[in-house]
Write a protein that holds these residues in place. Structure first.
Motif, PDB file in Angstrom:
ATOM      1  N   UNK A 127      75.975  87.495  98.198  1.00 17.33           N
ATOM      2  CA  UNK A 127      74.995  88.543  97.473  1.00 17.33           C
ATOM      3  C   UNK A 127      75.210  89.926  98.407  1.00 17.33           C
ATOM      4  N   UNK A 128      75.334  89.599  99.666  1.00 24.82           N
ATOM      5  CA  UNK A 128      75.664  90.938 100.609  1.00 24.82           C
ATOM      6  C   UNK A 128      76.941  91.808 100.101  1.00 24.82           C
ATOM      7  N   UNK A 129      77.866  91.061  99.996  1.00 20.80           N
ATOM      8  CA  UNK A 129      79.409  91.441  99.612  1.00 20.80           C
ATOM      9  C   UNK A 129      79.279  92.238  98.180  1.00 20.80           C
ATOM     10  N   UNK A 130      78.640  91.500  97.401  1.00 21.46           N
ATOM     11  CA  UNK A 130      78.588  92.134  96.036  1.00 21.46           C
ATOM     12  C   UNK A 130      77.517  93.543  96.082  1.00 21.46           C
ATOM     13  N   UNK A 131      76.644  93.420  97.070  1.00 21.84           N
ATOM     14  CA  UNK A 131      75.836  94.663  97.050  1.00 21.84           C
ATOM     15  C   UNK A 131      76.479  95.961  97.973  1.00 21.84           C
ATOM     16  N   UNK A 132      77.176  95.422  98.895  1.00 21.12           N
ATOM     17  CA  UNK A 132      78.081  96.528  99.534  1.00 21.12           C
ATOM     18  C   UNK A 132      78.966  97.029  98.654  1.00 21.12           C
ATOM     19  N   UNK A 133      79.655  96.328  97.625  1.00 24.35           N
ATOM     20  CA  UNK A 133      80.656  96.887  96.759  1.00 24.35           C
ATOM     21  C   UNK A 133      80.016  97.992  95.744  1.00 24.35           C
ATOM     22  N   UNK A 134      78.741  97.417  95.416  1.00 26.66           N
ATOM     23  CA  UNK A 134      77.866  98.222  94.381  1.00 26.66           C
ATOM     24  C   UNK A 134      77.430  99.516  95.067  1.00 26.66           C
ATOM     25  N   UNK A 135      77.146  99.530  96.192  1.00 25.74           N
ATOM     26  CA  UNK A 135      76.585 101.035  96.996  1.00 25.74           C
ATOM     27  C   UNK A 135      78.137 101.753  97.082  1.00 25.74           C
TER      28      UNK A 135
END
Length: 249
Positions: A127-135
């Motif tokens: 979830x964190x990896x995907x959140x970083x990519x979205x940001x």
């Protein structure tokens, strides 16, 4: 060159949608709305306060059910689905952005965005990896550890957009996304929505700002609960079967 997306695959289709609330007589908010949004479109739904925009958003976003008529989302007939099935479809396929940002003050930017994936069953690390990519996609890779009180209004809205998009929904609904922003920040958010649309996201923006709506490739006008005008750039026409109140003026 602008791509013609009017003949694409339907993401959303409303057929003769009516919404009433109980009373004597019943209060009718929406009158037989017909509306189709195809994959990759950027649509502004515009109308004054009290026109039915918020009610329409709730129906499009599956947060409410119509009194009569049919709503299809990505080919799914919502009337044939249980509340649990509709909620699951909403969580997977619709992203919401509101005028108020609804960020959790005790969480960092990346943690706020990761909340958009809480019900996916993915690990915290994923979830964190995907959140970083979205940001990164919304230009906030330098704000990962900041909390909401350390962000500007425009940055908060970008975080909200990243949270809405982190699950890769088929449809992004933005309700007055620039309403609480200054002019420069609002312009930045609109530019971001345009870029995301160019990259393939289907976007529907609910707004009372007619100048903003007129700048979009397609404008849908709601007046007194009627869909009165549906215009694509270069193809202006009153909405079929609607009560004519005129277009964007």
């Amino acid at each position: 060159m602008t791509r013609d997306r009017s003949q694409g695959t339907p993401v959303l289709r409303l057929e003769k949608v009516v919404k009433e609330y109980e009373g004597t007589p019943p209060l009718r908010i929406l009158h037989g709305i017909d509306l189709t949004v195809t994959e990759g479109e950027l649509v502004a739904v515009v109308g004054p306060s009290g026109s039915g925009k918020s009610t329409l958003l709730a129906l499009i976003g599956t947060l409410d059910r119509p009194t009569s008529g049919r709503i299809h989302l990505e080919g799914h007939d919502l009337a044939a689905m249980s509340e649990r099935q509709v909620a699951a479809l909403r969580a997977r396929r619709i992203g919401f952005v509101f005028q108020q940002f609804f960020l959790l003050p005790g969480l960092t930017t990346v943690e706020n965005v990761a909340t958009g994936l809480l019900y996916t069953g993915e690990s915290a690390r994923r979830r964190r990896e995907r959140a970083v990519r979205a940001l990164h996609d919304v230009g906030l890779e330098h704000r990962l550890g900041h909390r909401p009180n350390q962000l500007s209004g425009g940055e908060k809205q970008r975080v909200a957009i990243a949270r809405a998009l982190v699950g890769r929904p088929g449809l992004l609904l933005a309700d007055e996304p620039t309403g609480s922003l200054d002019t420069a920040s609002g312009r930045g958010v609109v530019d971001l929505l345009r870029r995301l649309n160019e990259e393939g996201t289907t976007v529907v923006v609910i707004t009372h700002d007619r100048d903003l709506a007129a700048s979009f490739p397609r404008q849908v006008v709601i007046q007194d609960g009627w869909l009165t005008f549906d215009e694509r750039s270069g193809d202006s026409a009153p909405a079929a079967g609607s009560r004519a109140h005129g277009g964007l003026v």
